[in-house]
Write a protein that holds these residues in place. Structure first.
Motif, short mmCIF file in Angstrom:
data_model
loop_
_atom_site.label_atom_id
_atom_site.label_comp_id
_atom_site.label_asym_id
_atom_site.label_seq_id
_atom_site.Cartn_x
_atom_site.Cartn_y
_atom_site.Cartn_z
N TYR A 1 1.74 11.72 6.35
CA TYR A 1 2.08 11.78 4.93
C TYR A 1 2.19 13.19 4.39
O TYR A 1 2.81 13.39 3.33
CB TYR A 1 1.07 10.96 4.12
N ALA B 1 -2.88 9.29 9.43
CA ALA B 1 -2.20 9.09 8.15
C ALA B 1 -1.89 10.42 7.49
O ALA B 1 -0.78 10.64 6.99
CB ALA B 1 -3.07 8.24 7.23
N ARG C 1 -8.59 11.45 0.21
CA ARG C 1 -9.43 10.69 1.15
C ARG C 1 -9.03 10.99 2.59
O ARG C 1 -9.89 11.15 3.46
CB ARG C 1 -9.31 9.19 0.87
N TRP C 2 -7.73 11.05 2.87
CA TRP C 2 -7.29 11.32 4.24
C TRP C 2 -7.77 12.69 4.72
O TRP C 2 -8.06 12.87 5.89
CB TRP C 2 -5.77 11.24 4.32
N ALA D 1 -7.45 8.09 9.59
CA ALA D 1 -7.21 8.96 8.45
C ALA D 1 -6.47 10.22 8.87
O ALA D 1 -5.58 10.71 8.16
CB ALA D 1 -8.54 9.33 7.79
N GLU E 1 -5.12 10.33 -4.80
CA GLU E 1 -6.46 9.97 -4.33
C GLU E 1 -6.45 9.66 -2.84
O GLU E 1 -7.38 10.00 -2.11
CB GLU E 1 -6.98 8.78 -5.13
N GLN E 2 -5.38 8.98 -2.37
CA GLN E 2 -5.27 8.70 -0.93
C GLN E 2 -5.17 9.98 -0.13
O GLN E 2 -5.82 10.12 0.92
CB GLN E 2 -4.05 7.82 -0.67
N SER F 1 -2.81 7.13 -7.54
CA SER F 1 -3.35 6.51 -6.32
C SER F 1 -2.92 7.28 -5.07
O SER F 1 -3.71 7.42 -4.12
CB SER F 1 -2.88 5.05 -6.23
N TRP F 2 -1.68 7.76 -5.07
CA TRP F 2 -1.23 8.58 -3.93
C TRP F 2 -2.07 9.85 -3.82
O TRP F 2 -2.48 10.24 -2.73
CB TRP F 2 0.24 8.95 -4.10
N ALA G 1 0.82 -1.22 0.00
CA ALA G 1 0.00 0.00 0.00
C ALA G 1 0.85 1.26 0.00
O ALA G 1 0.32 2.36 -0.19
CB ALA G 1 -0.93 0.01 1.22
N ARG G 2 2.16 1.10 0.22
CA ARG G 2 3.05 2.26 0.29
C ARG G 2 3.99 2.32 -0.93
O ARG G 2 4.98 3.00 -0.91
CB ARG G 2 3.87 2.22 1.59
#
Length: 485
Positions: free
Chosen positions: A313, A309, A297-298, A306, A293-294, A290-291, A283-284
């Motif tokens: 990040y 995270a 979301r966070w 979240a 989008e993550q 994808s990063w 996942a990392r």
């Protein structure tokens, strides 16, 4: 955050902090504090931009120097290394004008900068010649040879050796030298900020060296990628960002690189992250899209995981790789400045780690009478700095840079400046404690016994804890965190 400014104007326990700085932390300064102009042992030698590279080489030989200032506006610089790499290795004609191979604009420092500032600038920018200025005029050049003649060469020498290290064994050997060099800097009174920058820079070199070693072992990457370090300390947490158009075989290659990276860093003393925030976790190591989008979301999800995270990040830096991931991810993080809901959840997170204060605001240790200077000192300041910087829309990642940016933006009045001073003190105290444990043959940690602190140190530590408490309370009021679910 006008409420933060108003509360802190009424109550500033940090007003007393500079007056009680422990003597042993300021008394003895090594040659890292010497003025940089004392190192420039040779006068500046110039050449014209239309001089040929052959003429430039002869002038360096005749004047026994390794660089020339090119008389252009702005000035340029040509070095013996440039003549080797940009002329000979590139097959250029000996009559090539200097202007085609010079470096411009120049990175310079004021002549009254400290040697420590020169060392760190040269290490950070990977340069070997640093021009000095006074009132906008070039007055000298410091070279790494000048530095290596002085006692202050150790940090620079260690970093240079790290850059040349090949293989896990050599990297591990120089990682131990980093620890030893940092301990020497502590003992000689080098400011904590300079030590932290040196260690961070050296660890960055370890990461890059480990990644390059992995590429040498596995072959060329199947697609562009980026290596990120994560978190405010970011020394164990890391991730990979892969190009969106990666071929099918890319996953197995990057999985192998991630394992090589983790194993090499572990051999260098940087143990694997217990929370599995590493590229060995699938996942990392995901595509850039994808990063992005993550990250979104966070920032949008209210769950505690979240928020944690996001806090980890958003404190990333790109160290290596041809994929331009940092700019793309920063654009997403920049949306946080206008996201009051997300900032409110970060404000809640900034209150989780409290300063070591007990009844009537006395210092409170654990059941062994110790205070964890990271968990209950620097970490709360890191959390506050993150919040203040994101609200100000600052892209900075380092804690002191974030606080400076917040101060410049007026995000928290004088609080940001006070927190920066408190952070510096706590870092100095941590480093001294860790250096003493290393000298005693013990494993460095952050738990300082209160009984081992002097009266002045305890007073300073209490004032620092009160400042953190006051800042956290003002954040609680400004964001009404009691109402955030």
């Amino acid at each position: 955050m006008e409420e933060i400014t108003r509360v802190l104007t009424r109550h500033r326990p940090s007003d007393r902090l500079p007056a009680v700085l422990p003597a042993q932390m300021t008394a003895q300064q090594d040659l890292l504090s010497v003025r940089a102009e004392t190192l420039a042992s040779r006068p500046i030698v110039t050449c014209a931009p239309d001089d040929t590279v052959t003429q430039a080489a002869r002038r360096m030989r005749d004047r026994l120097v390794s660089s020339l200032i090119v008389d252009t506006r702005p000035p340029g610089l040509v070095t013996a290394t440039d003549l080797r790499d940009r002329v000979l290795a590139a097959g250029l004609d000996p009559d090539t004008p200097v202007r085609q191979v010079m470096t411009t604009p120049l990175h310079t420092l004021p002549a009254d900068s400290t040697t420590g500032e020169v060392v760190l600038a040269m290490v950070d920018r990977d340069i070997h010649h640093l021009p000095l200025t006074r009132q906008g005029r070039l007055v000298g050049i410091v070279t790494d040879t000048d530095l290596l003649r002085r006692e202050s060469h150790r940090p620079l020498l260690v970093r240079r050796q790290l850059e040349r290290a090949a293989g896990p064994e050599e990297l591990a050997a120089y990682a131990r030298e980093v620890t030893a060099a940092a301990a020497r800097m502590v003992r000689t009174g080098t400011p904590a900020a300079e030590i932290t920058r040196f260690v961070t820079s050296a660890h960055d070199a370890l990461y890059v060296g480990a990644a390059r070693d992995g590429e040498a072992a596995l072959g060329p990457p199947p697609c562009p990628y980026a290596l990120l370090v994560l978190g405010s300390g970011g020394r164990r947490d890391h991730a990979l960002v892969v190009a969106d158009d990666a071929p099918p075989e890319a996953d197995s290659w990057f999985a192998a690189l991630a394992e090589h990276l983790a194993a090499t860093l572990e051999q260098c003393g940087l143990i694997r992250c217990p929370g599995d925030i590493m590229a060995t976790n699938p996942a990392r190591r995901v595509p850039l899209r994808s990063w992005q989008e993550q990250f979104i979301r966070w920032m949008e999800e209210p769950e505690e995981d979240a928020v944690l995270a996001a806090a980890t990040y958003v404190d990333f830096r790109q160290l290596h790789g041809e994929l331009a991931a940092e700019a793309a991810l920063r654009r997403v993080i920049g949306q946080a400045a206008g996201n009051r809901r997300f900032l409110g959840r970060l404000a809640v997170a900034a209150l989780w780690r409290r300063p070591p204060l007990g009844f009537l605001h006395h210092l409170r240790g654990d059941h062994h009478g110790r205070i964890d200077l990271k968990a209950h000192g620097t970490a709360p300041i890191v959390d506050l700095a993150r919040l203040l910087a994101l609200e100000a829309g600052s892209p900075e990642v380092a804690t002191t840079a974030r606080l400076q940016s917040a101060a410049e933006h007026g995000t928290a009045g004088t609080a940001a400046t006070d927190l920066a001073a408190a952070f510096e003190y706590l870092q100095q105290l941590r480093l001294h404690h860790q250096a003493e444990r290393l000298t005693a043959g013990a494993v460095p940690d952050d738990a300082v016994p209160l009984a081992e602190l002097t009266t002045l140190q305890r007073r300073w530590l209490k004032d620092t804890a009160l400042l953190i408490h006051t800042c956290q309370e003002s954040v609680r009021i400004a964001y009404r965190t009691d109402l955030i679910a």
